[in-house]
Design an enzyme around this catalytic site. Sequence first.
Site, short mmCIF file in Angstrom:
data_model
loop_
_atom_site.label_atom_id
_atom_site.label_comp_id
_atom_site.label_asym_id
_atom_site.label_seq_id
_atom_site.Cartn_x
_atom_site.Cartn_y
_atom_site.Cartn_z
N ASP A 242 -8.82 2.55 0.68
CA ASP A 242 -8.40 1.40 1.49
C ASP A 242 -8.33 0.21 0.55
OD1 ASP A 242 -7.68 0.77 4.34
OD2 ASP A 242 -8.97 -0.93 3.84
N PHE B 170 4.56 -0.69 -5.72
CA PHE B 170 4.81 -0.74 -4.27
C PHE B 170 4.10 -1.97 -3.71
CE2 PHE B 170 0.63 0.49 -2.58
CZ PHE B 170 0.04 1.02 -3.70
O1 ITT Z 1 -3.92 3.79 4.94
P1 ITT Z 1 -3.02 4.58 4.03
O2 ITT Z 1 -2.39 5.76 4.71
O3 ITT Z 1 -3.68 4.94 2.74
O4 ITT Z 1 -1.76 3.64 3.61
P2 ITT Z 1 -1.64 2.05 3.82
O5 ITT Z 1 -0.39 1.59 3.16
O6 ITT Z 1 -1.82 1.69 5.27
O7 ITT Z 1 -2.86 1.55 2.96
P3 ITT Z 1 -4.01 0.51 3.35
O8 ITT Z 1 -4.38 0.65 4.76
O9 ITT Z 1 -5.08 0.69 2.31
O10 ITT Z 1 -3.31 -0.88 3.13
C1 ITT Z 1 -3.11 -1.29 1.80
C2 ITT Z 1 -1.96 -2.24 1.68
O11 ITT Z 1 -2.30 -3.16 0.62
C3 ITT Z 1 -1.26 -3.29 -0.30
N1 ITT Z 1 -1.65 -2.68 -1.59
C4 ITT Z 1 -2.71 -1.87 -1.85
N2 ITT Z 1 -2.72 -1.47 -3.13
C5 ITT Z 1 -1.65 -2.03 -3.70
C6 ITT Z 1 -1.10 -1.98 -4.99
O12 ITT Z 1 -1.62 -1.22 -5.95
N3 ITT Z 1 0.01 -2.68 -5.23
C7 ITT Z 1 0.58 -3.42 -4.26
N4 ITT Z 1 0.14 -3.51 -3.01
C8 ITT Z 1 -0.96 -2.81 -2.72
C9 ITT Z 1 -0.06 -2.55 0.29
O13 ITT Z 1 0.70 -3.43 1.06
C10 ITT Z 1 -0.71 -1.51 1.19
O14 ITT Z 1 0.14 -1.12 2.25
MG MG Z 2 -3.62 2.04 6.19
#
Ligand code: ITT
Ligand code: MG
Length: 201
Positions: free
Chosen positions: A70, A153
């Site tokens: 997360d 991303f």
């Molecule tokens: O929960 P999962 O299925 O893993 O997928 P998610 O995209 O919903 O993931 P999160 O709940 O952890 O939300 C993290 C968000 O934070 C941002 N994020 C996290 N890591 C990042 C990175 O390495 N580079 C850019 N943005 C990032 C990105 O917008 C992600 O969608």
């Molecule tokens: Mg998520």
Amino acid sequence: MKEVIIATKNAGKAKEFQTLLAKKGVEVKSLLDFPHCPDVEETGHTFAENAILKAETMAEYFHTMVIADDSGLSIDALGGRPGVYSARYAGEEKDDQANIAKVLEELKEVPLEKRTARFHCALAVAMPHRRTVVVEGTCEGYITEEPRGENGFGYDPIFYVPQKGKTMAELTKEEKNGISHRANALAKLEKQWNEIINNGE
Ligand SMILES: O=P(O)(O)OP(=O)(O)OP(=O)(O)OC[C@H]1O[C@@H](n2cnc3c(O)ncnc32)[C@H](O)[C@@H]1O
Ligand SMILES: [Mg+2]
């Protein structure tokens, strides 16, 4: 080759784990490989709570060791937002472009030196019949005034990494994996890694 399930439906994250764990001789499967698996509602108030929720739910579902990530972006001038709400900051669609546009709009009047921010990553390793292990990593930077770069991303195009003189999206995959919050969190599992991998199921 040993296989590990990462409880994510985010293709960008999944790819990063594939590269990071290939170095350890581990093959990564993500939830994108299991289209019928349930969705986990992220009801936690911290990255760690949500990572534990995702990892434990999926370890129970698959009856095997599962790692969840997360993560998100905390911007000082916005009081730490978008934080745990990073994925859905501009709406339920999880639209990276819309999220970036919303952040840039909110920071319109904020000068560069006050645009400090950090990425956070909490990793939870859930194993049947064992205590869940949680580690965290961060990466410090600034929010740019406009997006730059095509790699990565999420918020990568607006996250400037001072030590590289580039946005996260201008870094190669290898460069990002050398400094990212995700890589920093994973490094903290190093000492426990053999135990996790060999006794996790
Ligand atoms: O929960 P999962 O299925 O893993 O997928 P998610 O995209 O919903 O993931 P999160 O709940 O952890 O939300 C993290 C968000 O934070 C941002 N994020 C996290 N890591 C990042 C990175 O390495 N580079 C850019 N943005 C990032 C990105 O917008 C992600 O969608
Ligand atoms: Mg998520």
